[in-house]
Design a protein around this motif. Sequence first.
Motif, PDB file in Angstrom:
ATOM      1  N   ASP A  10      34.122  31.681  66.788  1.00 53.54           N
ATOM      2  CA  ASP A  10      33.400  32.283  65.672  1.00 53.54           C
ATOM      3  C   ASP A  10      34.094  31.973  64.350  1.00 53.54           C
ATOM      4  O   ASP A  10      35.308  32.191  64.229  1.00 53.54           O
ATOM      5  CB  ASP A  10      33.305  33.806  65.858  1.00 53.54           C
ATOM      6  N   ASP A  56      28.406  41.937  74.696  1.00 59.27           N
ATOM      7  CA  ASP A  56      28.433  40.691  73.927  1.00 59.27           C
ATOM      8  C   ASP A  56      27.776  39.583  74.741  1.00 59.27           C
ATOM      9  O   ASP A  56      28.430  38.639  75.192  1.00 59.27           O
ATOM     10  CB  ASP A  56      29.883  40.315  73.581  1.00 59.27           C
ATOM     11  N   THR A 102      24.572  30.649  66.535  1.00 54.76           N
ATOM     12  CA  THR A 102      26.042  30.697  66.455  1.00 54.76           C
ATOM     13  C   THR A 102      26.573  31.843  67.311  1.00 54.76           C
ATOM     14  O   THR A 102      27.531  31.679  68.081  1.00 54.76           O
ATOM     15  CB  THR A 102      26.498  30.888  64.987  1.00 54.76           C
ATOM     16  N   TYR A 103      25.927  33.012  67.176  1.00 50.85           N
ATOM     17  CA  TYR A 103      26.350  34.173  67.977  1.00 50.85           C
ATOM     18  C   TYR A 103      26.282  33.838  69.470  1.00 50.85           C
ATOM     19  O   TYR A 103      27.221  34.111  70.230  1.00 50.85           O
ATOM     20  CB  TYR A 103      25.464  35.387  67.661  1.00 50.85           C
ATOM     21  N   ASN A 104      25.166  33.235  69.889  1.00 52.75           N
ATOM     22  CA  ASN A 104      25.000  32.896  71.309  1.00 52.75           C
ATOM     23  C   ASN A 104      26.050  31.889  71.771  1.00 52.75           C
ATOM     24  O   ASN A 104      26.573  31.986  72.897  1.00 52.75           O
ATOM     25  CB  ASN A 104      23.595  32.348  71.556  1.00 52.75           C
ATOM     26  N   VAL A 132      29.043  31.589  70.509  1.00 49.51           N
ATOM     27  CA  VAL A 132      30.345  32.272  70.544  1.00 49.51           C
ATOM     28  C   VAL A 132      30.478  33.117  71.813  1.00 49.51           C
ATOM     29  O   VAL A 132      31.490  33.041  72.519  1.00 49.51           O
ATOM     30  CB  VAL A 132      30.536  33.153  69.286  1.00 49.51           C
ATOM     31  N   VAL A 133      29.447  33.921  72.114  1.00 48.75           N
ATOM     32  CA  VAL A 133      29.575  34.813  73.279  1.00 48.75           C
ATOM     33  C   VAL A 133      29.557  34.038  74.601  1.00 48.75           C
ATOM     34  O   VAL A 133      30.057  34.524  75.615  1.00 48.75           O
ATOM     35  CB  VAL A 133      28.496  35.930  73.315  1.00 48.75           C
ATOM     36  N   GLN A 151      24.364  36.806  75.315  1.00 50.28           N
ATOM     37  CA  GLN A 151      23.455  35.980  74.532  1.00 50.28           C
ATOM     38  C   GLN A 151      22.134  36.703  74.278  1.00 50.28           C
ATOM     39  O   GLN A 151      21.611  37.393  75.151  1.00 50.28           O
ATOM     40  CB  GLN A 151      23.190  34.664  75.255  1.00 50.28           C
ATOM     41  N   SER A 210      22.079  31.823  62.663  1.00 46.30           N
ATOM     42  CA  SER A 210      23.024  32.918  62.903  1.00 46.30           C
ATOM     43  C   SER A 210      22.973  33.353  64.371  1.00 46.30           C
ATOM     44  O   SER A 210      24.017  33.571  65.007  1.00 46.30           O
ATOM     45  CB  SER A 210      22.665  34.091  61.978  1.00 46.30           C
ATOM     46  N   ILE A 211      21.757  33.464  64.902  1.00 50.97           N
ATOM     47  CA  ILE A 211      21.610  33.839  66.320  1.00 50.97           C
ATOM     48  C   ILE A 211      22.179  32.739  67.220  1.00 50.97           C
ATOM     49  O   ILE A 211      22.878  33.017  68.209  1.00 50.97           O
ATOM     50  CB  ILE A 211      20.123  34.092  66.664  1.00 50.97           C
ATOM     51  N   PHE A 214      35.232  36.724  65.096  1.00 50.72           N
ATOM     52  CA  PHE A 214      34.750  37.645  66.135  1.00 50.72           C
ATOM     53  C   PHE A 214      35.082  37.103  67.529  1.00 50.72           C
ATOM     54  O   PHE A 214      34.961  35.911  67.786  1.00 50.72           O
ATOM     55  CB  PHE A 214      33.233  37.822  65.990  1.00 50.72           C
ATOM     56  N   ALA A 269      34.174  37.794  71.599  1.00 53.60           N
ATOM     57  CA  ALA A 269      33.359  38.530  72.574  1.00 53.60           C
ATOM     58  C   ALA A 269      34.308  39.203  73.563  1.00 53.60           C
ATOM     59  O   ALA A 269      35.117  38.542  74.204  1.00 53.60           O
ATOM     60  CB  ALA A 269      32.431  37.571  73.297  1.00 53.60           C
TER      61      ALA A 269
END
Length: 142
Positions: A44, A55, A33-35, A37-38, A57, A30-31, A48, A50
């Motif tokens: 996302d 927003d 993927t978030y990193n 995306v931003v 990493q 999850s982290i 979502f 950024a």
Amino acid sequence: MIARGHVTAADTLDELASSTGMDPSKLKASIDTYNAVVSGAQTDPLGFTANNTADAQMTEGPWYACKKVPTVHHTMGGLEINVNSEVLNTNDQPIKGLYACGEVTGGIHGSNRLGGNAICDCMTFGRNAGTHAAQNAGVSVS
Ligand SMILES: Cc1cc2nc3c(=O)[nH]c(=O)nc-3n(C[C@H](O)[C@H](O)[C@H](O)COP(=O)(O)OP(=O)(O)OC[C@H]3O[C@@H](n4cnc5c(N)ncnc54)[C@H](O)[C@@H]3O)c2cc1C
């Protein structure tokens, strides 16, 4: 919030997963993927985007986690009142002796409430309702 047990802190994602009961591989994914995306490397999957400087990493601890649940924040509908905080009937006539204010009323904020204005509403119309209820009962209010 940490002292009260509402937020869990940990130096590593493995520790955070262990102390919250999360699957460590899913948490790390999850982290990741978030990193991605931003940083613009990935779109996302939940839509979502950024859009501000927060927003960024997340690559280093400490890490924090807390449970989030949906809850009612504010209700827009409710009893209609006049400027004296008297509740109106379906013919827009005041119901004698019935006053209302705050969350139980509707229409005060139009079609959308500005954040933070509910407490102003409660205090303003609470005092207004109390003043008029007292006056209606023959009590003088300064
Ligand atoms: C998570 C959250 C965050 C918020 N943040 C903000 C903010 O930052 N700024 C802002 O302006 N507003 C905020 N609000 C909205 C604001 O808190 C509410 O609009 C406000 O507290 C409503 O006050 P109230 O007295 O009208 O109603 P309530 O606070 O709901 O009070 C009603 C009371 O009546 C009692 N009651 C119910 N039925 C009966 C009964 N039959 N007999 C006797 N008592 C009864 C209930 O127990 C309760 O104590 C937030 C709301 C939430 C949920």
